[in-house]
Design an enzyme around this catalytic site. Structure first.
Site, PDB file in Angstrom:
ATOM      1  N   THR A  83       0.839  -1.195   0.000  1.00 35.70           N
ATOM      2  CA  THR A  83       0.000   0.000   0.000  1.00 35.70           C
ATOM      3  C   THR A  83       0.877   1.249   0.000  1.00 35.70           C
ATOM      4  O   THR A  83       2.077   1.179   0.245  1.00 35.70           O
ATOM      5  CB  THR A  83      -0.920   0.060   1.238  1.00 35.70           C
ATOM      6  OG1 THR A  83      -0.121   0.259   2.404  1.00 35.70           O
ATOM      7  CG2 THR A  83      -1.750  -1.202   1.375  1.00 35.70           C
ATOM      8  N   CYS A  84       0.241   2.370  -0.211  1.00 35.25           N
ATOM      9  CA  CYS A  84       0.954   3.647  -0.164  1.00 35.25           C
ATOM     10  C   CYS A  84       0.433   4.478   1.013  1.00 35.25           C
ATOM     11  O   CYS A  84       0.307   5.695   0.917  1.00 35.25           O
ATOM     12  CB  CYS A  84       0.803   4.403  -1.482  1.00 35.25           C
ATOM     13  SG  CYS A  84      -0.908   4.745  -1.911  1.00 35.25           S
ATOM     14  N   THR A  85       0.139   3.811   2.115  1.00 34.29           N
ATOM     15  CA  THR A  85      -0.382   4.483   3.295  1.00 34.29           C
ATOM     16  C   THR A  85       0.350   3.990   4.538  1.00 34.29           C
ATOM     17  O   THR A  85       0.901   2.895   4.538  1.00 34.29           O
ATOM     18  CB  THR A  85      -1.904   4.238   3.456  1.00 34.29           C
ATOM     19  OG1 THR A  85      -2.374   4.906   4.627  1.00 34.29           O
ATOM     20  CG2 THR A  85      -2.223   2.764   3.599  1.00 34.29           C
TER      21      THR A  85
END
Length: 91
Positions: free
Chosen positions: A36-38
């Site tokens: 993810t990019c979180t």
């Protein structure tokens, strides 16, 4: 602020749907990379815990000790061994 918190919770629900579709498409013996990019644990550690609990065919691949990044967060439903096979790259 409350609205954005609600939106963040929705993203984890979207992730569950994406994972469900991906697992169905995965060939026997295939590899699913979940990334993810979180920094939101709901979409990271909690999702890995969900995947492992819902899909018997899924398992974490051991990472070498020198693999970059930080371990998964504690108290998110994963054992220490499982956390050692997850990587976070926080800002």
């Amino acid at each position: 602020e409350a609205r954005s918190a609600r939106h963040l919770k929705k993203y984890a629900e979207y992730q569950k749907r994406f994972v469900e579709a991906a697992v169905k498409l995965l060939k026997r013996g295939g590899t699913l990379v979940y990334s993810t990019c979180t920094i939101n644990a709901d979409e990271n550690e909690d999702m890995v815990s969900f995947i492992l609990s819902q899909y018997d065919c899924m398992q974490l691949v051991p990472l070498p000790d020198n693999f970059p990044g930080g371990r998964g967060l504690p108290n998110r439903g994963l054992s220490d061994e499982q956390r050692s096979n997850i990587r976070r790259f926080d800002p």
